[in-house]
Design an enzyme around this catalytic site. Structure first.
Site, mmCIF file in Angstrom:
data_model
loop_
_atom_site.group_PDB
_atom_site.id
_atom_site.type_symbol
_atom_site.label_atom_id
_atom_site.label_comp_id
_atom_site.label_asym_id
_atom_site.label_seq_id
_atom_site.Cartn_x
_atom_site.Cartn_y
_atom_site.Cartn_z
ATOM 1 C CB CYS A 1 -0.888 0.022 1.229
ATOM 2 S SG CYS A 1 -1.848 -1.459 1.453
ATOM 3 N NE ARG B 1 4.608 1.655 -1.290
ATOM 4 C CZ ARG B 1 5.315 1.926 -0.196
ATOM 5 N NH1 ARG B 1 6.347 2.733 -0.276
ATOM 6 N NH2 ARG B 1 5.004 1.418 0.965
ATOM 7 C CE LYS C 1 13.422 -11.736 -10.204
ATOM 8 N NZ LYS C 1 14.194 -11.115 -9.150
ATOM 9 C CD GLU D 1 9.366 -11.815 -8.937
ATOM 10 O OE1 GLU D 1 10.597 -11.709 -8.984
ATOM 11 O OE2 GLU D 1 8.681 -11.360 -8.011
ATOM 12 C CE LYS E 1 11.356 -3.044 -6.062
ATOM 13 N NZ LYS E 1 12.032 -4.205 -6.680
HETATM 14 C C1 F6R Z 1 11.609 -10.904 -6.357
HETATM 15 C C2 F6R Z 1 11.599 -9.875 -5.342
HETATM 16 C C3 F6R Z 1 11.260 -10.273 -3.937
HETATM 17 C C4 F6R Z 1 12.111 -9.481 -2.934
HETATM 18 C C5 F6R Z 1 11.641 -9.791 -1.505
HETATM 19 C C6 F6R Z 1 12.494 -9.085 -0.471
HETATM 20 O O1 F6R Z 1 11.949 -10.385 -7.601
HETATM 21 O O2 F6R Z 1 11.823 -8.729 -5.605
HETATM 22 O O3 F6R Z 1 11.407 -11.645 -3.752
HETATM 23 O O4 F6R Z 1 13.445 -9.817 -3.104
HETATM 24 O O5 F6R Z 1 10.310 -9.378 -1.358
HETATM 25 O O6 F6R Z 1 12.409 -7.703 -0.615
HETATM 26 P P1 F6R Z 1 13.478 -6.753 0.044
HETATM 27 O O7 F6R Z 1 14.777 -7.024 -0.647
HETATM 28 O O8 F6R Z 1 12.976 -5.368 -0.195
HETATM 29 O O9 F6R Z 1 13.551 -7.122 1.493
#
Ligand code: F6R
Length: 609
Positions: free
Chosen positions: A2, A27, A485, A488, A604
């Site tokens: 959000c 996000r 990858k 997703e 994100k």
């Molecule tokens: C996959 C991806 C997620 C993040 C995970 C951790 O492409 O982006 O698996 O790696 O949500 O996010 P952070 O690195 O922000 O803790």
């Protein structure tokens, strides 16, 4: 997840709110909405399911008046993504937007219903507005009512609130979810994310845990948990960062894949300095790894796969035992920790709820808590003893790309530093590795100039239902990352396996409809990988071999697809092989026509557990 935006200004708020929400789209969200206090003091709102364009369409036919407004992009947790559940939630005298989860909302609802306040949505957020409105009904002034409301909430929140009859202030609060205040000229702003505020102002202050704030057009008053008036430092954002421009690329993900050479150059350079005998690595100077019995690495998703690569590096090169875990398991597994261990938390956003909770579990139990982050003002960074910045720059595509390779670079530098401390790395080897590292960005840049073979492979993959990625040693975590990858962003089912594990079960899946991508540079494990490749070829799988020239020549393939990689120091292969893995996912998704930058259901920054 959000996103929140707030504006208290001189102009109509609605168009500014919508523009700011667009900057929060990355996000991940499934509905959106805005509310404003009208000149007659009433609160009005517009909400819509789906993309922001839906909200914009609504606003064309039903414009929203008011110069004090709040807006939200919602990633559904409690209740489906419907208009009824979209924020802002308006109850009685109050309208609220909220990030996070109110864990005691069911108890609060029950209490409220006994007093005749009935909920109309499925959300936890609505209870915030209900509680606050009830306090106002009982005679409290809006700000006192909002403060009393906070004391009733358990869970995590970033909140922005508007009050009926008050177009001169916005109430804001944070506990567990980030919130920033932006300073303008006779205008003030709120944002869950500094990027959303960037074109409005470059001057911001982050609220600290348990802070609340009252914004007026003249400025902001910030209070801590005890209600003491406090001042929070002002940060000036670097406005040259144009994070929201695709710079001619079709998607942010494509742009960010191509930004990797530059990002890596920055990351690597920032940890090199001149020593007496040439350049040396300058990282974690105050940690002597001779005295460390164990390194604990914790993260989620792609960041966890970076930790997985680092386990292989650190154990083999620095000869220190490494424990890795995904944060959501680690935090509840509650493992015993040795005092002479260091705990490293890897997170692009620095706001991932599980990683933050895992970090908090380690407080006082280990020698040092280190975070490897992209956002140095994030919660994870703030709560660690030492921050190692990855210098990737803003990452907008939901699928992590440049953050992954920059995390790998920093983890490799930590590995070499640890190996040097333990006299496991000679001066000569160190010099050679530094040279290799300095040349790496240009090798990656050259590789990215000619990626047509990947497009051809991706075209074929785009019709598959299931795809396997195989790798051994350092390529095993890359196989896991490749599968993550691909699923997703293309929504194709994919799994990553250690090549040697295949015959212990997954080989049952193999037939001529299942493409198998084999990551196998010609290193010490190459022969083993080739045996596993023959096993799947014998079962009619469509093999795609990703290897260097020698590796492809020695494989003796007969018509199977190949992706040729440059030759590189075996130590650095994860940084190089990350590129085909990302590009396979990217082009496959493009051929399938999926929403590459904002794939369905994904967020994100995962700020709820
Ligand atoms: C996959 C991806 C997620 C993040 C995970 C951790 O492409 O982006 O698996 O790696 O949500 O996010 P952070 O690195 O922000 O803790």
């Amino acid at each position: 997840m959000c996103g929140i935006i707030g504006i208290l200004g001189k102009h109509e708020a609605a168009p500014i709110l919508v523009e700011a929400l667009k900057r929060l789209e990355y996000r991940g969200y499934d509905s959106s909405g805005i509310a404003a206090v009208k000149s007659d003091g009433s609160i009005d709102r517009r909400r819509a399911v789906g993309k922001l364009a839906e909200l914009q369409d609504k606003l064309v036919f039903e414009p929203l008046e008011g110069k004090a407004g709040i807006g939200h992009t919602r990633w559904a947790t409690h209740g489906e993504p419907t208009e009824k559940n979209a924020h802002p939630h308006s109850v009685g005298h109050v309208s609220v937007v909220h990030n996070g989860i109110i864990e005691n909302f069911i108890d609060l609802r029950q209490e409220l219903s006994m007093d005749g306040y009935k909920s109309r949505t499925d959300t936890d957020t609505e209870t915030i507005a209900m509680v606050c409105s009830k306090f106002i009904d009982e005679g409290y002034e809006p700000i006192d009512a909002a403060r009393k409301t906070l004391s009733k909430l358990n869970g995590s929140y970033a909140i922005a609130m508007l009050f009926e009859g008050h177009e001169n202030f916005i109430f804001a609060a944070r506990s567990g979810s980030p919130l920033a205040v932006g300073y303008g000229k006779n205008e003030m702003y709120l944002g869950s994310d500094a990027l959303a505020l960037m074109p409005l102002t470059n001057k911001i202050s982050y609220l600290e845990e348990e802070d609340h704030a009252v914004l007026t057009r003249e400025g902001v008053k910030i209070y801590d948990q005890k209600g003491n008036f406090v001042s929070r430092s002002v940060t000036y954002l670097n406005q040259s960062i144009n994070a929201h421009d695709k710079l001619g690329f079709n998607h942010f993900m494509e742009k960010e894949i191509h930004e990797q050479p530059k990002a890596l150059e920055k990351a690597i350079k920032s940890y090199l300095c001149d020593g007496e005998t040439g350049q040396k690595i300058n990282i974690l100077e105050e940690v002597n790894f001779q005295n460390i019995s164990k390194v604990i690495l914790v993260a989620c998703g792609t960041a966890y796969y970076a930790c997985h690569v680092a386990k292989y590096w650190i154990e083999k090169i620095a000869k220190i035992q490494v424990e890795i875990d995904i944060a959501s398991e680690f935090r509840y597994r509650k493992p015993p920790l040795a005092r002479d261990s260091v705990a490293i938390f890897v997170s692009q956003s620095g706001e991932t709820a599980d990683t933050l909770a895992a970090l908090r579990y380690c407080h006082g139990k280990v020698l040092k808590i280190i975070s490897i982050v992209n956002v140095t003002t994030s919660s994870i960074a703030r709560e660690s003893d030492q921050i190692l910045e990855i210098h990737a720059g803003p990452e907008i595509g939901v699928a992590s790309t440049k953050a992954f390779t920059c995390q790998l670079a920093v983890l490799l530098l930590v590995t070499i530093k640890a190996a040097c401390d333990k006299s496991e790395y000679s001066e000569k080897r160190l010099k050679a590795t530094i040279n290799e590292l300095k040349n790496l960005p240009s090798s990656l840049g050259r590789y990215l100039e000619n990626i047509n073979s990947i497009k051809d492979v991706a075209y074929k993959l785009s019709t598959a239902d299931d795809i396997l990625f195989l790798g051994r040693g350092l390529m095993y975590p890359l196989a896991l990352e490749g599968a993550l990858k691909l699923k997703e962003i293309s929504y194709i089912h994919a799994e990553g396996y250690a090549s040697g594990e295949l015959k212990h079960g997954p080989i049952a899946l193999i037939d001529d409809t299942v493409p198998v991508i084999i990551l196998a540079p010609s290193d010490e494990l190459y022969e083993k990988s080739m045996s596993n490749m023959q096993e799947v070829i014998a079962r009619k799988a469509n093999v795609i071999l990703v290897s260097d020239k020698d590796g492809i020549q020695s494989a003796g393939l007969n018509g199977q697809d190949t992706i040729e990689m440059p030759c590189i120091d075996p130590l650095l292969t994860p940084l190089l092989y990350a590129l085909p893995v990302q590009l396979i996912a990217y082009f496959t998704a493009v051929y399938k026509g999926t929403d590459v930058d904002q794939p369905r259901n994904l967020a994100k920054s995962v700020t709820v557990e």
